[in-house]
Design a protein around this motif. Structure first.
Motif, PDB file in Angstrom:
ATOM      1  N   THR A 147     -18.850  -9.626  10.282  1.00 21.31           N
ATOM      2  CA  THR A 147     -17.661 -10.051   9.545  1.00 21.31           C
ATOM      3  C   THR A 147     -16.882  -8.872   8.985  1.00 21.31           C
ATOM      4  OG1 THR A 147     -18.984 -10.275   7.527  1.00 21.31           O
ATOM      5  CG2 THR A 147     -18.703 -12.251   8.888  1.00 21.31           C
ATOM      6  N   HIS A 148     -17.535  -7.713   8.890  1.00 29.03           N
ATOM      7  CA  HIS A 148     -16.888  -6.519   8.343  1.00 29.03           C
ATOM      8  C   HIS A 148     -17.180  -5.313   9.241  1.00 29.03           C
ATOM      9  CE1 HIS A 148     -16.920  -9.176   4.879  1.00 29.03           C
ATOM     10  NE2 HIS A 148     -16.021  -8.399   4.307  1.00 29.03           N
ATOM     11  N   ARG A 178      -7.481  -4.264   7.083  1.00 28.80           N
ATOM     12  CA  ARG A 178      -7.367  -5.632   7.585  1.00 28.80           C
ATOM     13  C   ARG A 178      -8.311  -6.514   6.780  1.00 28.80           C
ATOM     14  NH1 ARG A 178      -5.270  -8.143  12.227  1.00 28.80           N
ATOM     15  NH2 ARG A 178      -4.826  -6.165  13.280  1.00 28.80           N
ATOM     16  N   GLU A 179      -7.767  -7.588   6.231  1.00 26.65           N
ATOM     17  CA  GLU A 179      -8.550  -8.539   5.446  1.00 26.65           C
ATOM     18  C   GLU A 179      -8.333  -9.947   5.994  1.00 26.65           C
ATOM     19  OE1 GLU A 179      -7.718  -8.322   1.295  1.00 26.65           O
ATOM     20  OE2 GLU A 179      -8.627  -6.337   1.052  1.00 26.65           O
ATOM     21  N   ASP A 180      -9.430 -10.617   6.310  1.00 30.26           N
ATOM     22  CA  ASP A 180      -9.369 -11.991   6.838  1.00 30.26           C
ATOM     23  C   ASP A 180      -8.434 -12.099   8.030  1.00 30.26           C
ATOM     24  OD1 ASP A 180     -11.144 -12.884   4.839  1.00 30.26           O
ATOM     25  OD2 ASP A 180      -9.480 -13.107   3.427  1.00 30.26           O
ATOM     26  N   GLY A 181      -8.464 -11.079   8.873  1.00 30.33           N
ATOM     27  CA  GLY A 181      -7.688 -11.097  10.102  1.00 30.33           C
ATOM     28  C   GLY A 181      -6.260 -10.607   9.977  1.00 30.33           C
ATOM     29  N   LYS A 182      -5.799 -10.336   8.754  1.00 27.97           N
ATOM     30  CA  LYS A 182      -4.418  -9.918   8.527  1.00 27.97           C
ATOM     31  C   LYS A 182      -4.361  -8.463   8.048  1.00 27.97           C
ATOM     32  CE  LYS A 182      -2.896 -14.134   9.293  1.00 27.97           C
ATOM     33  NZ  LYS A 182      -2.109 -14.460  10.503  1.00 27.97           N
ATOM     34  N   ILE A 183      -3.381  -7.710   8.555  1.00 24.46           N
ATOM     35  CA  ILE A 183      -3.181  -6.343   8.078  1.00 24.46           C
ATOM     36  C   ILE A 183      -2.541  -6.389   6.697  1.00 24.46           C
ATOM     37  CG2 ILE A 183      -1.949  -4.172   8.469  1.00 24.46           C
ATOM     38  CD1 ILE A 183      -2.256  -4.665  11.455  1.00 24.46           C
ATOM     39  N   LYS A 184      -3.098  -5.636   5.797  1.00 22.32           N
ATOM     40  CA  LYS A 184      -2.653  -5.651   4.408  1.00 22.32           C
ATOM     41  C   LYS A 184      -2.269  -4.242   3.970  1.00 22.32           C
ATOM     42  CE  LYS A 184      -4.395  -6.692  -0.264  1.00 22.32           C
ATOM     43  NZ  LYS A 184      -5.586  -7.176  -1.036  1.00 22.32           N
ATOM     44  N   ASP A 185      -1.052  -4.078   3.462  1.00 20.36           N
ATOM     45  CA  ASP A 185      -0.640  -2.799   2.881  1.00 20.36           C
ATOM     46  C   ASP A 185      -1.324  -2.624   1.530  1.00 20.36           C
ATOM     47  OD1 ASP A 185       1.050  -2.107   4.984  1.00 20.36           O
ATOM     48  OD2 ASP A 185       2.746  -3.192   4.119  1.00 20.36           O
ATOM     49  N   VAL A 186      -1.923  -1.455   1.349  1.00 19.62           N
ATOM     50  CA  VAL A 186      -2.663  -1.175   0.121  1.00 19.62           C
ATOM     51  C   VAL A 186      -2.279   0.208  -0.389  1.00 19.62           C
ATOM     52  CG1 VAL A 186      -4.611  -2.667   0.737  1.00 19.62           C
ATOM     53  CG2 VAL A 186      -4.620  -0.252   1.430  1.00 19.62           C
ATOM     54  N   ALA A 187      -2.850   0.585  -1.505  1.00 23.15           N
ATOM     55  CA  ALA A 187      -2.572   1.895  -2.089  1.00 23.15           C
ATOM     56  C   ALA A 187      -3.208   3.006  -1.257  1.00 23.15           C
ATOM     57  CB  ALA A 187      -3.109   1.941  -3.520  1.00 23.15           C
ATOM     58  N   LEU A 188      -2.690   4.209  -1.405  1.00 21.78           N
ATOM     59  CA  LEU A 188      -3.335   5.379  -0.819  1.00 21.78           C
ATOM     60  C   LEU A 188      -4.715   5.528  -1.454  1.00 21.78           C
ATOM     61  CD1 LEU A 188      -0.285   7.819  -1.046  1.00 21.78           C
ATOM     62  CD2 LEU A 188      -1.154   6.740   1.050  1.00 21.78           C
ATOM     63  N   ALA A 189      -5.715   5.940  -0.651  1.00 17.24           N
ATOM     64  CA  ALA A 189      -7.098   6.051  -1.142  1.00 17.24           C
ATOM     65  C   ALA A 189      -7.526   4.735  -1.794  1.00 17.24           C
ATOM     66  CB  ALA A 189      -7.244   7.214  -2.113  1.00 17.24           C
ATOM     67  N   PHE A 190      -7.229   3.632  -1.124  1.00 16.66           N
ATOM     68  CA  PHE A 190      -7.476   2.287  -1.639  1.00 16.66           C
ATOM     69  C   PHE A 190      -8.945   2.079  -1.990  1.00 16.66           C
ATOM     70  CE2 PHE A 190      -8.426  -2.237  -0.330  1.00 16.66           C
ATOM     71  CZ  PHE A 190      -7.905  -2.828  -1.475  1.00 16.66           C
ATOM     72  N   THR A 218     -10.102  -5.618  19.831  1.00 12.90           N
ATOM     73  CA  THR A 218     -11.308  -5.286  20.584  1.00 12.90           C
ATOM     74  C   THR A 218     -12.475  -6.183  20.204  1.00 12.90           C
ATOM     75  OG1 THR A 218     -10.665  -2.971  20.899  1.00 12.90           O
ATOM     76  CG2 THR A 218     -13.018  -3.455  21.017  1.00 12.90           C
ATOM     77  N   THR A 219     -12.623  -6.471  18.900  1.00  9.33           N
ATOM     78  CA  THR A 219     -13.835  -7.133  18.405  1.00  9.33           C
ATOM     79  C   THR A 219     -13.628  -8.507  17.780  1.00  9.33           C
ATOM     80  OG1 THR A 219     -13.669  -6.211  16.161  1.00  9.33           O
ATOM     81  CG2 THR A 219     -14.741  -4.842  17.845  1.00  9.33           C
ATOM     82  N   GLU A 220     -12.429  -8.779  17.285  1.00 10.53           N
ATOM     83  CA  GLU A 220     -12.111  -9.990  16.508  1.00 10.53           C
ATOM     84  C   GLU A 220     -12.838 -10.015  15.160  1.00 10.53           C
ATOM     85  OE1 GLU A 220     -12.661 -13.511  18.851  1.00 10.53           O
ATOM     86  OE2 GLU A 220     -11.005 -13.020  20.202  1.00 10.53           O
ATOM     87  N   ILE A 221     -13.381  -8.892  14.731  1.00 14.79           N
ATOM     88  CA  ILE A 221     -13.962  -8.803  13.394  1.00 14.79           C
ATOM     89  C   ILE A 221     -12.804  -8.829  12.390  1.00 14.79           C
ATOM     90  CG2 ILE A 221     -15.295  -7.370  11.799  1.00 14.79           C
ATOM     91  CD1 ILE A 221     -16.812  -6.291  14.252  1.00 14.79           C
ATOM     92  N   PRO A 222     -12.819  -9.733  11.411  1.00 15.29           N
ATOM     93  CA  PRO A 222     -11.627  -9.963  10.590  1.00 15.29           C
ATOM     94  C   PRO A 222     -11.370  -8.959   9.468  1.00 15.29           C
ATOM     95  CG  PRO A 222     -13.368 -11.480   9.950  1.00 15.29           C
ATOM     96  CD  PRO A 222     -13.879 -10.739  11.152  1.00 15.29           C
ATOM     97  N   ASN A 223     -12.374  -8.179   9.098  1.00 16.81           N
ATOM     98  CA  ASN A 223     -12.208  -7.232   7.982  1.00 16.81           C
ATOM     99  C   ASN A 223     -12.522  -5.818   8.465  1.00 16.81           C
ATOM    100  OD1 ASN A 223     -11.878  -9.274   5.667  1.00 16.81           O
ATOM    101  ND2 ASN A 223     -13.770  -9.959   6.648  1.00 16.81           N
TER     102      ASN A 223
END
Length: 343
Positions: A147-148, A178-190, A218-223
Motif C-alpha cells: 500500500t506504500h 502521491r496519496e491514495d492514488g492522487k498526486i499531492k503538492d506539498v511543502a519542500l522537505a515535506f 508501474t505498480t498501482e501502489i497508491p502512496n
C-alpha cells in the motif's frame, strides 16, 4: 530504421550522441541552433537538421521520415507538449529524459491516442526514472499487496546545468507525493527520515521526483514518496524556503538565477562520472505492516542516461511492441536495471 536525438548539443544530449556513435548507430542530430548542431554532427560524422519547436505541424514535417525521437531538450514542460503532438501526427515513437512530473502526467493522458497512432510513448528513459522504476517493479512483484512505496537515491555527482535549471523551475511549486492514488503538492522537505540507501544510514528528505507519477503506473501502489540524502542544515534551509518559494515563480527572479547557473560547467566530466556511482533504494509496505527493502549500486546518473536511452531506442526499433504509454520497466522489464549495476 531512422531515429533522431533532439537537443543533441546539450550536455546530456551530447553524451547520448557519442554513446550511440560508439555503438555504431547513426541517429539524426537535431536542435534549434543550426551552427551548434552542424558542428557536433560534423565531429560525430552524423546527419543533422535544425528546427524550432514552433508548432506541432511544423515539427511533424521534420519527423515525417523519423521512426523514433529522443527528446533531450528541456525544460520538458515546454518542449514535450508540442513534440508529443507532433509525434502523434507523424506516427513517430516518443522518448525523452525528463524527470518532470507534469510531463509524465501529460504523456499518460495521451495513452489512448498513442495506441490509435500506433506509437510508443515512454518518457523518462534516463536516470530519471529507469533505476527507481525498476526497483519499484521488483518490490511490487515481491509484495503485490503493498500500500506504500518509498524510493530514493544517493549520489555525490554534480548536477548538470539542465537539471539545476529544471530544479529552479520546480522550487516555486514545492514538493510532491502521491496519496491514495492522487498526486499531492506539498511543502519542500515535506517528510524526513533516516535511510540507508546503501552507503550507511543518512538523514533524507522527500523530493518531487518523477516516480511520484511513474511508479504508480508501474505498480498501482497508491502512496508513493521519493527521498534523497540531506543534511539537517539543508533540510532546515528547504523548510525556510517554503515561506518565500512563491518568489521563484517571478520571471525576473528566475531569470537571474538561470543567468547565474549558465556560468557554471555544463556537468560532471568523464573522470567524475566514472568515480561517482549511485545507490538506488526502495521500500514497500503493506497494510499488515510487513516491509521489504531493495538496494542496488548503479552507474553515474549521466552515464546511465546515455546508455539507457539508446538501449530502449534500439529495443523499440528491433521489436514489434504494442503501442501505447509505457514506463521504462513496463516497456523492457525490471531486468533493465541489471545492465547498469556496479559491482
Amino acid at each position: 530504421m531512422k531515429w533522431m536525438i533532439y537537443g543533441a548539443t546539450g550536455y546530456t544530449g551530447e553524451l547520448i550522441t557519442m554513446h550511440a556513435r560508439r555503438m555504431g548507430y547513426k541517429p539524426v542530430l537535431a536542435g534549434r541552433n543550426k551552427q551548434k548542431i552542424e558542428t557536433l554532427a560534423n565531429r560525430a560524422e552524423l546527419p543533422w537538421r535544425a528546427f524550432e519547436l514552433d508548432t506541432p505541424d511544423s515539427i511533424a514535417e521534420q519527423l515525417d521520415d523519423i521512426d523514433l525521437i529522443i527528446n533531450c531538450a528541456g525544460p520538458f514542460e515546454i518542449t514535450a507538449p508540442p513534440m508529443l503532438e507532433a509525434c502523434l501526427k507523424a506516427q513517430t515513437h516518443y522518448l525523452d529524459i525528463t524527470g518532470e512530473i507534469s510531463v509524465f502526467e501529460l504523456a499518460y493522458s495521451l495513452r489512448k491516442r498513442a495506441v490509435e497512432a500506433g506509437i510508443i510513448i515512454c518518457p523518462g528513459v534516463g536516470f530519471d526514472v529507469i533505476p527507481t522504476d525498476c526497483i519499484a517493479a521488483r518490490l511490487n512483484a515481491q509484495m503485490p499487496n503493498a500500500t506504500h512505496l518509498a524510493l530514493g537515491f544517493d549520489s555525490s555527482s554534480r548536477m548538470s546545468r539542465g537539471t539545476a535549471l529544471t530544479g529552479i523551475r520546480r522550487l516555486g511549486d514545492g514538493g510532491a507525493v502521491r496519496e491514495d492514488g492522487k498526486i499531492k503538492d506539498v511543502a519542500l522537505a515535506f517528510k524526513t527520515r533516516r535511510i540507508n540507501f546503501g552507503d550507511g544510514d543518512k538523514m533524507a528528505m522527500t523530493i518531487p521526483w518523477g516516480d511520484v507519477a511513474t511508479a504508480y503506473y508501474t505498480t498501482e501502489i497508491p502512496n508513493i514518496e521519493v527521498y534523497v540524502p540531506a543534511s539537517p542544515k539543508l533540510i532546515k534551509r528547504m523548510k525556510r524556503l517554503n515561506w518565500i518559494r512563491w518568489g521563484f515563480k517571478i520571471p525576473l527572479v528566475r531569470q537571474r538565477l538561470e543567468k547565474k547557473l549558465a556560468k557554471q560547467p555544463p556537468g560532471p566530466d568523464k573522470k567524475e562520472r566514472e568515480q561517482h556511482y549511485t545507490w538506488v533504494w526502495g521500500e514497500a509496505r503493506n497494510a499488515q505492516g510487513d516491509i521489504i527493502t531493495l538496494r542496488e549500486k548503479v552507474e553515474n546518473g549521466y552515464t546511465l542516461t546515455s546508455r539507457g536511452s539508446v538501449e530502449l531506442t534500439i529495443y523499440i526499433l528491433r521489436n514489434k511492441l504494442q503501442p501505447g504509454f509505457y514506463t521504462p520497466s513496463r516497456l523492457y522489464g525490471a531486468k533493465l536495471i541489471d545492465r547498469f549495476l556496479v559491482t
